[in-house]
Write a protein that holds these residues in place. Structure first.
Motif, short mmCIF file in Angstrom:
data_model
loop_
_atom_site.label_atom_id
_atom_site.label_comp_id
_atom_site.label_asym_id
_atom_site.label_seq_id
_atom_site.Cartn_x
_atom_site.Cartn_y
_atom_site.Cartn_z
N SER A 1 20.98 48.02 14.40
CA SER A 1 21.84 48.96 15.10
C SER A 1 23.17 48.27 15.38
O SER A 1 23.24 47.05 15.52
CB SER A 1 21.20 49.46 16.39
OG SER A 1 20.94 48.40 17.27
N ILE A 2 24.21 49.09 15.47
CA ILE A 2 25.57 48.58 15.68
C ILE A 2 26.21 49.34 16.82
O ILE A 2 26.18 50.58 16.86
CB ILE A 2 26.42 48.78 14.42
CG1 ILE A 2 25.77 48.10 13.22
CG2 ILE A 2 27.83 48.25 14.64
CD1 ILE A 2 26.35 48.53 11.88
N ASP A 3 26.75 48.61 17.78
CA ASP A 3 27.53 49.19 18.86
C ASP A 3 28.98 48.80 18.62
O ASP A 3 29.32 47.62 18.62
CB ASP A 3 27.09 48.65 20.22
CG ASP A 3 25.67 49.06 20.57
OD1 ASP A 3 25.27 50.18 20.20
OD2 ASP A 3 24.96 48.24 21.17
N ASP A 4 29.82 49.79 18.39
CA ASP A 4 31.25 49.51 18.13
C ASP A 4 31.99 49.21 19.40
O ASP A 4 31.77 49.59 20.44
CB ASP A 4 31.90 50.68 17.41
CG ASP A 4 31.39 50.80 15.98
OD1 ASP A 4 31.25 49.76 15.33
OD2 ASP A 4 31.15 51.93 15.54
N ASP B 1 16.17 45.09 15.75
CA ASP B 1 14.94 45.41 16.48
C ASP B 1 13.78 44.74 15.75
O ASP B 1 13.34 45.19 14.69
CB ASP B 1 14.74 46.93 16.52
CG ASP B 1 13.53 47.36 17.31
OD1 ASP B 1 12.63 46.51 17.57
OD2 ASP B 1 13.46 48.54 17.68
N ASP C 1 28.04 37.51 14.19
CA ASP C 1 28.65 38.82 14.38
C ASP C 1 30.11 38.76 14.81
O ASP C 1 30.82 39.75 14.76
CB ASP C 1 27.84 39.69 15.34
CG ASP C 1 27.78 39.13 16.75
OD1 ASP C 1 28.17 37.97 16.95
OD2 ASP C 1 27.34 39.86 17.65
N MET D 1 32.32 44.54 17.92
CA MET D 1 31.12 45.06 17.29
C MET D 1 29.94 44.22 17.74
O MET D 1 29.96 43.00 17.64
CB MET D 1 31.28 45.01 15.77
CG MET D 1 30.00 45.24 15.02
SD MET D 1 30.14 45.08 13.23
CE MET D 1 31.23 46.41 12.86
N LYS D 2 28.92 44.87 18.25
CA LYS D 2 27.69 44.19 18.66
C LYS D 2 26.58 44.64 17.70
O LYS D 2 26.33 45.83 17.54
CB LYS D 2 27.34 44.57 20.10
CG LYS D 2 26.09 43.92 20.62
CD LYS D 2 26.29 42.43 20.79
CE LYS D 2 25.02 41.84 21.37
NZ LYS D 2 24.92 40.43 21.22
N ILE D 3 25.94 43.68 17.06
CA ILE D 3 24.89 43.95 16.07
C ILE D 3 23.56 43.53 16.66
O ILE D 3 23.43 42.45 17.24
CB ILE D 3 25.15 43.15 14.78
CG1 ILE D 3 26.57 43.41 14.28
CG2 ILE D 3 24.12 43.51 13.72
CD1 ILE D 3 27.06 42.39 13.29
N HIS D 4 22.56 44.40 16.50
CA HIS D 4 21.24 44.12 17.05
C HIS D 4 20.18 44.39 15.99
O HIS D 4 20.27 45.36 15.26
CB HIS D 4 20.98 45.01 18.27
CG HIS D 4 19.62 44.83 18.86
ND1 HIS D 4 19.25 43.71 19.57
CD2 HIS D 4 18.54 45.62 18.81
CE1 HIS D 4 17.99 43.84 19.95
NE2 HIS D 4 17.54 44.98 19.50
N ARG E 1 27.84 47.66 8.28
CA ARG E 1 27.35 49.04 8.20
C ARG E 1 26.54 49.27 6.93
O ARG E 1 25.53 49.97 6.93
CB ARG E 1 28.50 50.02 8.30
CG ARG E 1 29.04 50.14 9.71
CD ARG E 1 30.11 51.23 9.84
NE ARG E 1 30.63 51.26 11.19
CZ ARG E 1 31.63 50.51 11.64
NH1 ARG E 1 32.24 49.66 10.84
NH2 ARG E 1 32.04 50.60 12.89
#
Length: 61
Positions: free
Chosen positions: A58-61, A6, A37, A1-4, A46
């Protein structure tokens, strides 16, 4: 999981930090920053993202 986060959207309210203090912190610049993370609970992250009033997370799984 990558958490960003902005930073152009972040208003520094701190809902993310209250929801997931092991993952987010409000820095000296008044912006949220991802601090942990690697071991983040996906459900909690989430929840923090959905609680963000500006949609800055935003989250990239």
């Amino acid at each position: 999981m990558k958490i960003h986060v902005d930073t152009t959207k972040c208003s520094g309210i701190g809902m993310c930090e209250m929801t997931a203090p092991d993952v987010f912190e409000i820095g000296d610049d008044g912006q949220s920053h991802v601090i942990g993370d690697g071991a983040a609970d996906p459900e909690t992250v989430r929840e923090a993202a959905s609680n963000c009033p500006t949609g800055a997370i935003s989250i990239d799984d």
